[in-house]
Every structure is written in C-alpha cells, then in structure tokens.
Design an enzyme around this catalytic site. Structure first.
Site, PDB file in Angstrom:
ATOM      1  N   SER A 171      39.381  39.128  49.058  1.00 19.98           N
ATOM      2  CA  SER A 171      38.102  39.146  48.353  1.00 19.98           C
ATOM      3  C   SER A 171      37.076  38.232  49.023  1.00 19.98           C
ATOM      4  O   SER A 171      36.718  38.435  50.177  1.00 19.98           O
ATOM      5  CB  SER A 171      38.334  38.758  46.893  1.00 19.98           C
ATOM      6  OG  SER A 171      37.215  39.025  46.103  1.00 19.98           O
ATOM      7  N   ASP A 209      30.800  40.711  48.277  1.00 21.30           N
ATOM      8  CA  ASP A 209      31.808  39.854  48.907  1.00 21.30           C
ATOM      9  C   ASP A 209      32.700  40.718  49.783  1.00 21.30           C
ATOM     10  O   ASP A 209      32.432  41.906  49.983  1.00 21.30           O
ATOM     11  CB  ASP A 209      32.606  39.081  47.859  1.00 21.30           C
ATOM     12  CG  ASP A 209      33.346  39.997  46.897  1.00 21.30           C
ATOM     13  OD1 ASP A 209      32.956  41.168  46.768  1.00 21.30           O
ATOM     14  OD2 ASP A 209      34.318  39.541  46.271  1.00 21.30           O
ATOM     15  N   ASP A 249      35.544  42.268  49.646  1.00 19.54           N
ATOM     16  CA  ASP A 249      36.129  43.543  49.203  1.00 19.54           C
ATOM     17  C   ASP A 249      35.212  44.300  48.253  1.00 19.54           C
ATOM     18  O   ASP A 249      35.601  45.308  47.679  1.00 19.54           O
ATOM     19  CB  ASP A 249      37.507  43.333  48.577  1.00 19.54           C
ATOM     20  CG  ASP A 249      37.459  42.634  47.227  1.00 19.54           C
ATOM     21  OD1 ASP A 249      36.466  41.935  46.949  1.00 19.54           O
ATOM     22  OD2 ASP A 249      38.425  42.770  46.455  1.00 19.54           O
ATOM     23  N   ASP A 273      33.990  43.839  45.271  1.00 20.21           N
ATOM     24  CA  ASP A 273      34.126  43.955  43.824  1.00 20.21           C
ATOM     25  C   ASP A 273      33.112  43.071  43.107  1.00 20.21           C
ATOM     26  O   ASP A 273      33.071  43.023  41.887  1.00 20.21           O
ATOM     27  CB  ASP A 273      35.555  43.659  43.352  1.00 20.21           C
ATOM     28  CG  ASP A 273      36.023  42.242  43.665  1.00 20.21           C
ATOM     29  OD1 ASP A 273      35.280  41.484  44.326  1.00 20.21           O
ATOM     30  OD2 ASP A 273      37.160  41.901  43.268  1.00 20.21           O
TER      31      ASP A 273
END
Length: 449
Positions: free
Chosen positions: A102, A242, A244, A246
């Site tokens: 992440s 960010d 990833d 999410d």
C-alpha cells in the site's frame, strides 16, 4: 507464532520479515483452508500485485503455493487492490491475493487476501489460515499429476475494471481538468485511463513505475508535488493515490489539501440529495476530525464511529447495509460499487460532484470546518496501565469538561508499540496543544518508560 495478520493483511520488509517462504506458506494455508471449506469444486484464485520489485518474487511464491494445493490461478498483473477485489467478484473466484504494501516505502511488501465476492477475509478465516501455517498443515497429502492447479494470465482485467468505474458515475466529467499523482504505483495506467474515459482532462504525474520508486516522495503521503502541479497547470483540482490505489486525497485549485473527512462530507451530502445515502448514515472512525461530526449533525446526517482500520469501517457498513464510509487517510468505501476502499472510484465520484454542481472543490469542502488537532505519542512502560490510570482518566474527564462541544479528547494505547496516543481537538491550536501536553504528562507519570 505471533499474530500474523494485521488490520490489512500481512506486511513487512520484503525478503526480510516477508520472505518467499512465508508467502508460500500463507498461500498454501489459504488454499488448504479453501479446499477444506468447499470440496465440491476446484478453487479459483485471482492474484495481482503493485509494481514494486519484490512483488515479482512474492507473486511467484504465492502462485506456487496456491497451485500446489490444487487451486487454479489467474494472474492479473499490476492492478490496484480494489481492481483485484472487483475481479474476484466478477470471476466468481474463491480467493483473491494482492501483493502490495500500500502506502509503505518500496523495501516493504505485503499480502492482502480477499474471500469470495471480493470481501475482506473474516477474522475466523484468518485465524484458521494462521493455525494452518503454524502446524504445517497442507505440507503432506497434496495433489499430484493432473490435480495440480494451473496458471492463466488475464490480459484485459484493467479494461473490465475501468468500464465498471465509469458505469458507476452519476455524471460525466467533461469540463474538469485534473492533475493525478499516481505514486508510481498500481494506478499509474488505470487511474488516468479511467478519468479520461469518464471525460476529464488529465495531467498525470509520478506515473512511471520502475519497481523502485513507488511512494517515493509522491502520492497520498506526499501531497506537495500534486499541490504545486495543480497551481502550475491551472487545474480544477488534484487527486493523489497511494501505491495500491485504495486511497484518494485531493487538493483544491489553489493547492489546499482536502482530506478523507472532507471528501466523505462532500459525498455524503451529494448522496443524501440524490437519495442514495442509506439510512441517512455515514460511517467514519474515531480518528475523524470533530469537524466532520459537527458538519454531519448540522446536515442531519447520522455519523457512526468505527474503530481505526478500514476493515472495521467495512464491518459497520455491512452490519447496517450503509452506503458510505471511510477514514481521514482517504480510504473511502462505497459498497454499491466496491467491496473495499477504492481511490480511483472515490476520485471519479468527487469530480462528478464538482461537474454536476458547478462548484469548485474548495466551495464543496467548505461544508466542513476542520478543527485544530494535536497528537502526542507518549512512550510508556505499560500502555494499558498508562491509559487506564485513575489520574489519567481524571485528567481526560477534566479536559472534556473544559472543551465541551467545541473539542474532543481521544486516548488510545498503540496496538503494536509501547505508546499511548493522546489526541486533542479544540477551537484553537494553542488550546489543543495545552490540553494534550497536560494529559501526556499524566500518562508519563502513570507509567514511566
């Protein structure tokens, strides 16, 4: 073995804490638990990753582990975490695996698991997987010959995901000029593609991942670059994701930050007016600013507080069949369209509200007045004792009486470190700091480090 899963999967230094051997064990255990849960068919797993270099190594270990217990695997390559969750549901897969850390820096990596439908794993499944890892379950009696799982690559997963995102919009994005900071991460192609497909004029920055530059002074944890770019290009707003994707944070045309609390407030009002805010309720966490609570109270929207962590937001959303929730950090969940926080989806719906209302992002965000917030991390010998001491509780009660409805105190022992977190919100920065320091001194005295 200690607790392996955190609030968002397994995470650590790649090839240090998180080795290929551990990734293999997690995959074997997850696949074994799946097979035991439903032996009526051969399990199917969707596996994706973000572009950090260690993802190639860990993806290979995950795929090997899953196929070794008889699960078929579809690799989708570099895609955002919410895209992997979406594809799990679309393919009626039994499991989704996202290799990503992440917003963490490049040396770290992680493994996130999704159950059927793209839902986060329930606690009982995580416990069973951890138990399987601890006792070596699945290391014997595994399939051979034609019963070993097979591997296939899905080449158009991004197209399916983008089409889904665009179809969710209540209003197209023509007339919107946006700078998108992709964090050199998993949304470097999908994010700009989706925004353009919806009609926006897109200027992307930090969209050239090389495996080493993910989250490196860019993205949702470093908003300076997108703020500068928005002003320089004369854009209507900026969006930052960010690694990833999410998360979604935003900046106004003048470069001012719009955080997750403000985005939730904007979306909650838009959904209320459209009749899609279920039970007139927003789910946030205890860390959301008091300003959000006051704004929602003023707008007659109920606010439910969950524990810190997007999984707890998801649990509250599911329990009440609510339609919007999230965190100040920019994890925003819209269950009608996603089973987890989706930064690109959030960015699209935020821009749709700008386009449909004709208002600037700054105007829309003004519904929420963010109160000054001071956070002090107090190092202690015993975090539970430090937080529960009678002198500390008395100090908190006195502070709450002093602040009244214009402030708030949150005392929270860290879940992983010998710290007690003292957070105070007040009408002024000076008052918040004074109250926080006073309580912090009582915590130190109760449990000296």
């Amino acid at each position: 073995m200690g607790r392996l899963f955190g609030t968002d999967g397994v995470r650590g230094l790649a090839n240090g804490d998180l080795t290929p051997e551990l990734a293999l064990s997690v995959a074997i255990a997850a696949g074994t638990v799946l097979v035991e849960s439903d032996a009526s068919h051969q399990p199917l797993a969707i596996v994706g990753r973000d572009p950090r270099a260690s993802g190639e190594m860990l993806e290979a270990a995950v795929v090997a582990g899953l196929t070794s217990v008889g699960a078929n695997v579809v690799r989708v390559g570099v895609l955002p975490t919410p895209a992997v969750a979406f594809l799990v549901g679309q393919a009626n897969a039994d499991l989704g695996v996202m290799v990503s850390a992440s917003h963490n820096p490049m040396p770290d990596n992680g493994i996130k698991l999704f159950a059927a439908g793209g839902q986060k794993l329930p606690d009982d499944l995580e416990v069973r997987i951890e138990a399987a890892i601890a006792d070596g379950h699945g290391l014997v009696g595994r399939p051979t010959g034609g019963d070993i799982g097979r591997v296939h690559d899905l080449l158009d997963g991004a197209e399916h995901y983008v089409k889904h995102l665009v179809s969710s919009l209540p209003h197209r994005l023509e007339g919107i000029k946006v700078v998108v900071d992709c964090a050199n991460g998993a949304a470097s192609e999908v994010g700009p593609d989706a925004y353009r497909e919806a009609g926006a004029e897109v200027i992307e920055i930090f969209a050239e991942p090389d495996g080493l530059n993910i989250n490196d002074e860019c993205g949702a944890t470093h908003l300076e670059a997108v703020s500068e770019a928005v002003v320089r290009h004369g854009a209507d707003l900026g969006i930052a994701h960010d690694g990833d994707a999410d998360r979604c944070l935003a900046v106004t045309a003048s470069g001012e930050v719009v955080d997750g609390d403000q985005i939730m407030a904007i979306l909650a009002l838009a959904m209320r007016d459209a009749g899609t805010l279920a039970d007139n309720t927003l789910v946030a966490t205890v860390m959301s600013n008091l300003g959000l609570r006051l704004a929602m109270k003023r707008e007659n929207i109920r606010l439910i507080e969950a524990k810190v962590g997007d999984r707890y937001v998801l649990e509250e959303l599911a329990a009440g069949s609510f339609s919007l929730g999230g965190e100040q950090s920019g994890h925003i969940v819209m269950p009608a369209f996603a089973t987890t926080g989706d930064g690109v989806l959030t960015g699209m719906h935020l821009m749709a509200q700008i386009a449909s209302s004709g208002k600037s992002l700054a105007d829309l965000a003004s519904v929420l007045h963010t109160l000054p917030q001071v956070l002090i991390n107090v190092k202690v010998a015993d975090r539970a004792a430090g937080a529960a001491a009678p002198t500390v509780q008395a100090a908190v009660a006195l502070a709450e009486e002093e602040l009244g409805e214009t402030g708030r105190v949150l005392l929270r022992p860290s879940g992983t470190e010998p710290l007690v977190r003292v957070m105070v919100e007040a009408a002024t920065e000076e008052q918040a700091r004074s109250v926080a320091e006073r309580i912090a001194e009582d915590v130190r005295a109760a449990s000296p480090a």
